[in-house]
Each structure stands twice: as C-alpha cells, then as structure tokens.
Design an enzyme around this catalytic site. Structure first.
Site, PDB file in Angstrom:
ATOM      1  CB  SER A 287     -25.004  -0.845 -30.255  1.00 55.76           C
ATOM      2  OG  SER A 287     -23.617  -0.736 -30.369  1.00 55.76           O
TER       3      SER A 287
ATOM      4  NE  ARG B  74     -23.149   1.654 -38.903  1.00 56.39           N
ATOM      5  CZ  ARG B  74     -23.766   1.872 -37.763  1.00 56.39           C
ATOM      6  NH1 ARG B  74     -24.244   0.859 -37.089  1.00 56.39           N
ATOM      7  NH2 ARG B  74     -23.924   3.087 -37.287  1.00 56.39           N
TER       8      ARG B  74
ATOM      9  CG  HIS C 265     -18.518  -0.517 -32.179  1.00 55.64           C
ATOM     10  ND1 HIS C 265     -19.539  -0.978 -31.390  1.00 55.64           N
ATOM     11  CD2 HIS C 265     -18.968   0.619 -32.765  1.00 55.64           C
ATOM     12  CE1 HIS C 265     -20.576  -0.138 -31.481  1.00 55.64           C
ATOM     13  NE2 HIS C 265     -20.261   0.822 -32.315  1.00 55.64           N
TER      14      HIS C 265
ATOM     15  CE  LYS D 273     -26.287   6.066 -29.409  1.00 51.14           C
ATOM     16  NZ  LYS D 273     -25.925   5.730 -30.772  1.00 51.14           N
TER      17      LYS D 273
HETATM   18  P1  ADP Z   1     -22.488   6.919 -31.609  1.00 49.06           P
HETATM   19  O1  ADP Z   1     -23.383   6.850 -30.440  1.00 49.06           O
HETATM   20  O2  ADP Z   1     -21.479   8.020 -31.566  1.00 49.06           O
HETATM   21  O3  ADP Z   1     -23.162   6.813 -32.954  1.00 49.06           O
HETATM   22  P2  ADP Z   1     -21.750   4.151 -31.734  1.00 49.06           P
HETATM   23  O4  ADP Z   1     -21.229   3.474 -30.533  1.00 49.06           O
HETATM   24  O5  ADP Z   1     -23.103   3.756 -32.218  1.00 49.06           O
HETATM   25  O6  ADP Z   1     -21.586   5.670 -31.428  1.00 49.06           O
HETATM   26  O7  ADP Z   1     -20.720   3.993 -32.940  1.00 49.06           O
HETATM   27  C1  ADP Z   1     -19.440   4.570 -32.863  1.00 49.06           C
HETATM   28  C2  ADP Z   1     -18.888   4.690 -34.265  1.00 49.06           C
HETATM   29  O8  ADP Z   1     -18.751   3.403 -34.839  1.00 49.06           O
HETATM   30  C3  ADP Z   1     -19.742   5.489 -35.244  1.00 49.06           C
HETATM   31  O9  ADP Z   1     -18.888   6.181 -36.127  1.00 49.06           O
HETATM   32  C4  ADP Z   1     -20.501   4.426 -35.992  1.00 49.06           C
HETATM   33  O10 ADP Z   1     -20.894   4.855 -37.286  1.00 49.06           O
HETATM   34  C5  ADP Z   1     -19.440   3.346 -36.075  1.00 49.06           C
HETATM   35  N1  ADP Z   1     -20.010   2.020 -36.222  1.00 49.06           N
HETATM   36  C6  ADP Z   1     -20.993   1.444 -35.517  1.00 49.06           C
HETATM   37  N2  ADP Z   1     -21.260   0.190 -35.937  1.00 49.06           N
HETATM   38  C7  ADP Z   1     -20.407  -0.034 -36.985  1.00 49.06           C
HETATM   39  C8  ADP Z   1     -20.199  -1.129 -37.885  1.00 49.06           C
HETATM   40  N3  ADP Z   1     -20.940  -2.235 -37.820  1.00 49.06           N
HETATM   41  N4  ADP Z   1     -19.254  -0.996 -38.842  1.00 49.06           N
HETATM   42  C9  ADP Z   1     -18.531   0.148 -38.920  1.00 49.06           C
HETATM   43  N5  ADP Z   1     -18.678   1.219 -38.113  1.00 49.06           N
HETATM   44  C10 ADP Z   1     -19.608   1.133 -37.160  1.00 49.06           C
END
Ligand code: ADP
Length: 172
Positions: free
Chosen positions: A128, A90, A17, A41
């Site tokens: 995460s 990803r 992130h 979630k």
């Molecule tokens: P959500 O609950 O909206 O999926 P996340 O907190 O899991 O939110 O992720 C927010 C954004 O960051 C999403 O677009 C997700 O694809 C991206 N993201 C999460 N982990 C990574 C990573 N390791 N590399 C690039 N983008 C990521």
C-alpha cells in the site's frame, strides 16, 4: 466450519491483498477481511473509506465479507469465533514481523493459529505504501490496485492528500 480472519490496515486495499483474500476464501469456509480502525502508522484513508474500497474489491465472493474492527486482533477473532488468522508473506522482512506477531498472539490466544500465504510472484513487490507514493508523485498505479481504488487515490492526491494522516496545512 472454519472461519478465518484476514486482518490489516488496507490503506488502501491492493491487488496483492485481493489475491491473498481470494485464495484464503477458497481454502476456508468463511473469511472476514478485517480492516483495523487505528493502525500505528499514519493512514491516508478513513476507516470507512478503507472498508468501502475493500468491500467493492471483493464483492460477489459469497463466503468473504469485509468488516472493520478495533482493539486487539486476537480479541476480535474470539468475538467472531474465528479459528485462524490469515496473513500474506512477500519477503523475509514480512516473515520477521509475522513470526514476532504470531508468537505474541499465540501467548494471548493459544487456540488461534496463523496461516501465512505466500504472495503471488506479480504482487511480491507491491505494498500500500509503494502504491501511495507512486500515486502521490502522479505515476501509473493501474494494475496495482483495483480501478476504483486507483480513482480514489488520484482523487485524494488531486485534492492535496487531505487524508487523516496528512496535516491539513500541507494540503492548502
Ligand atoms: P498491516 O498494517 O497489518 O501490515 P497491511 O494492510 O499492510 O496490514 O497488509 C495486510 C496483510 O497483507 C499483511 O499480512 C501483509 O503482509 C499482507 N500483504 C500486503 N501486501 C501484500 C502483497 N502484495 N502480497 C501478499 N501479501 C500482502
């Protein structure tokens, strides 16, 4: 002046992130990393904890701020006057979700565009949920999340993982 919003659950914020946030902040005039307060979630950390961890992870970047939001992402973007939503990609599985979400968002707010940044190679398998699972099992999470987040995860699971998403009876 282009204001972009990078929305997500950030439960918790990972190095993946942070990488996307820093790269987006280098492209746009201003970036808001927006922490969604009620993801579908289960979350381990409260909204305030997720905001505080994300804030510390990007502190010192002048055009990047961390805020919490509730309700529809497009409505929030309109409220703050953003023109762009930033998301990270990803794998192909992310793409499928993003294209569906951006098509729906586009219907509600045609003036907003979605810009997806490709994950850096070293973060392409990082999420995460994977970090939480490793931490829950007592594995090494250093380098996957900022040090203060690693500490917060260890602390959370030391106390039995009594976050908002985990039933209390499991942590006693
Ligand atoms: P959500 O609950 O909206 O999926 P996340 O907190 O899991 O939110 O992720 C927010 C954004 O960051 C999403 O677009 C997700 O694809 C991206 N993201 C999460 N982990 C990574 C990573 N390791 N590399 C690039 N983008 C990521």
């Amino acid at each position: 002046m282009i204001l972009a919003v990078y929305p997500g659950s950030f439960d918790p914020v990972t190095c993946g992130h942070v990488d996307i946030a820093l790269r987006a902040a280098a492209i746009f005039d201003r970036l808001i990393l927006a922490v969604y307060d009620a993801p579908a979630k289960n979350v381990l950390f409260t909204t305030d904890e997720r905001v505080a961890m994300a804030r510390k992870a990007v502190e010192g970047v002048a055009n990047l701020e961390v805020r919490k939001y509730s309700g529809l992402t497009v409505r929030y973007c309109r409220e703050v006057g953003a023109q762009v939503i930033v998301r990270g990609l990803r794998a192909v599985s992310d793409f499928e979700i993003e294209i569906q979400m951006s098509t729906l968002n586009r219907k509600m707010a045609p003036e907003l565009d979605v810009v997806c940044l490709m994950s850096s190679e070293q973060h392409s398998f990082l999420s995460s949920s994977v970090v939480k699972e490793i931490a829950r099992l007592g594995g090494p999470i250093d380098g996957l999340v900022p040090p203060h987040v690693a500490e917060a995860l260890r602390e959370k699971y030391r106390r039995g993982g009594d976050g908002p998403g985990i039933p209390r009876y499991l942590s006693s």
